[in-house]
Design a protein around this motif. Structure first.
Motif, PDB file in Angstrom:
ATOM      1  N   LYS A  63      58.572  -4.454  68.050  1.00 51.99           N
ATOM      2  CA  LYS A  63      57.783  -4.858  66.895  1.00 51.99           C
ATOM      3  C   LYS A  63      58.143  -4.091  65.627  1.00 51.99           C
ATOM      4  O   LYS A  63      58.153  -4.649  64.523  1.00 51.99           O
ATOM      5  N   TRP A  64      58.472  -2.804  65.772  1.00 53.00           N
ATOM      6  CA  TRP A  64      58.580  -1.940  64.605  1.00 53.00           C
ATOM      7  C   TRP A  64      59.976  -1.439  64.277  1.00 53.00           C
ATOM      8  O   TRP A  64      60.232  -1.036  63.144  1.00 53.00           O
ATOM      9  N   PHE A  65      60.895  -1.416  65.226  1.00 56.31           N
ATOM     10  CA  PHE A  65      62.205  -0.792  64.990  1.00 56.31           C
ATOM     11  C   PHE A  65      62.938  -1.438  63.818  1.00 56.31           C
ATOM     12  O   PHE A  65      63.379  -0.746  62.888  1.00 56.31           O
ATOM     13  N   ASN A  66      63.056  -2.759  63.833  1.00 56.60           N
ATOM     14  CA  ASN A  66      63.775  -3.448  62.748  1.00 56.60           C
ATOM     15  C   ASN A  66      63.033  -3.363  61.420  1.00 56.60           C
ATOM     16  O   ASN A  66      63.662  -3.213  60.363  1.00 56.60           O
ATOM     17  N   LYS A  67      61.705  -3.445  61.462  1.00 59.11           N
ATOM     18  CA  LYS A  67      60.930  -3.367  60.223  1.00 59.11           C
ATOM     19  C   LYS A  67      61.127  -2.015  59.530  1.00 59.11           C
ATOM     20  O   LYS A  67      61.362  -1.940  58.318  1.00 59.11           O
TER      21      LYS A  67
END
Length: 394
Positions: free
Chosen positions: A80-84
């Motif tokens: 959920k958060w790595f790419n963001k």
């Protein structure tokens, strides 16, 4: 710092599949960095009439903030958060790097002849390039996973990587000629080549990239008189031996600094002079708490102290590489390899520089050199590695 870590350690233990040994290593390195942020810059504090705890308290502030950020990132779900987070770091840091040369001095002060920092209030400033390196590693890991594939020949592969060279090359040229920071560009070029090979690039491409990097660095040295002088001074150290001389106020004599650095290491011997007992920090090494921190540590703790630090940093790199090896997702693999290699490259370049084996590059030692930007950026990078470690095979 120890109490802070002990309070948070139960929380760390609850992180599913996170490599908790990395938390311990980073905490120990930060503790070492805090100790030498207190013992080494005493002359600078006296000369500038600062409180004796000035650098220590600032280091602890950044270390605590960075450690909290690292734990928060490690708790996040990577899907959920790595790419963001990665894209956020890359885009924001890219914009700041592009704007930095054009900002007024009230926001981006010129320090030692270079515009590399942005002021935040009256007391703090940060370097966007430190975060840009992490953004570049993320961008390459994301893009190489999708774009780099096995090609029929070398020409086809060069066409494949040409857009990267044009895009990142513009940033590198700006950083070299507008921000006067050749060392950081050297690190990023090295990371680009390494990650390209790991992603599946040809060894011939590796060779051509090395030649291309040299072709960029040579004019950057020739067109900047102070860099050219630094190379000549470095070559001269192989045939010269000087007694220590105090550093003159405002001096930028890197050659003299390297001579004093080697003298400090020699004076430390095997076991060192003891914490706080170094003499070369008393005006002989003006950057003893930043670029030449390893020389200051070597004088006070000797070869034994440097060996312990080398072991800790090497073990940290090993744990990060292990996360890469055990991850099935190629994007996570490349990112972890990039972060581990970033730590390794900076440590090696600084170590070789302070011993005059290569020209000094002005790069920090991860977690040991005084500097809020580099410390917080390191914590962000390791936090993201710990985030993806939850998807590594046990």
């Amino acid at each position: 710092m120890i109490k802070f870590y002990l309070i948070l350690y139960p929380k760390v233990l609850k992180l599913q599949k996170v490599d908790n040994k990395i938390f311990v290593i980073v905490a120990i390195l930060m503790l070492i960095g805090a100790v030498f942020s207190y013992t080494l810059p005493v002359f600078l504090e006296m000369r500038k009439h600062l409180n004796e705890y000035h650098f220590l308290m600032r280091y602890i502030t950044f270390a605590v903030f960075g450690f909290v950020v690292m734990i928060l990132l490690a708790n996040l779900n990577p899907e959920k958060w790595f790419n963001k987070i990665g894209w956020g770091i890359f885009i924001v840091s890219s914009i700041l790097v592009l704007l930095l040369p054009f900002l007024p001095e009230s926001i981006a002060p010129i320090i030692n002849g270079a515009k590399r920092w942005i002021k935040i209030g009256p007391f703090f400033k940060f370097s966007p390039v430190e975060f840009f390196k992490i953004g570049v590693i993320f961008f390459l890991s994301w893009s190489f996973t999708r774009k780099i594939k096995k090609t029929k020949n070398l020409l086809e592969e060069l066409k494949l990587i040409a857009p990267y060279l044009v895009f990142l090359g513009l940033f590198w040229i700006l950083i070299v000629f507008m921000l006067s920071d050749l060392g950081q560009v050297f690190v990023m070029i090295s990371l680009f080549i390494l990650m390209l090979v790991v992603a599946g690039g040809r060894l011939k491409t590796f060779g051509l990239m090395m030649l291309g990097g040299i072709a960029l660095i040579i004019p950057a040295i020739i067109l900047a008189p102070y860099r050219f002088k630094r190379i000549k001074d470095w070559l001269y150290t192989f045939s010269s031996n000087f007694f220590p001389q105090p550093i003159v106020e405002g001096s930028s004599n890197n050659y003299g600094q390297v001579i004093q650095s080697m003298n400090a290491i020699h004076h430390g011997g095997i076991f060192g002079t003891g914490l706080g007992n170094g003499i070369f920090k008393l005006g002989f090494l003006s950057d003893v708490h930043t670029d030449f921190v390893l020389a200051g540590i070597a004088e006070e703790t000797g070869i034994v102290g440097i060996a312990i630090i080398t072991f800790l940093i090497s073990y940290l790199i090993y744990r990060i590489y292990k996360i890469a090896y055990r991850n099935e997702k190629k994007e996570y693999q490349l990112f972890a390899i990039g972060i581990g290699s970033l730590i390794a490259i900076q440590f090696i370049i600084n170590s070789l520089g302070v011993t005059s084996l290569i020209p000094i590059k002005g790069l920090t030692v991860p977690s040991l050199s005084y500097g809020g930007s580099s410390l917080v950026a390191l914590c962000v990078a390791i936090g993201m590695v710990l985030m993806i470690s939850k998807r590594a095979k046990l």
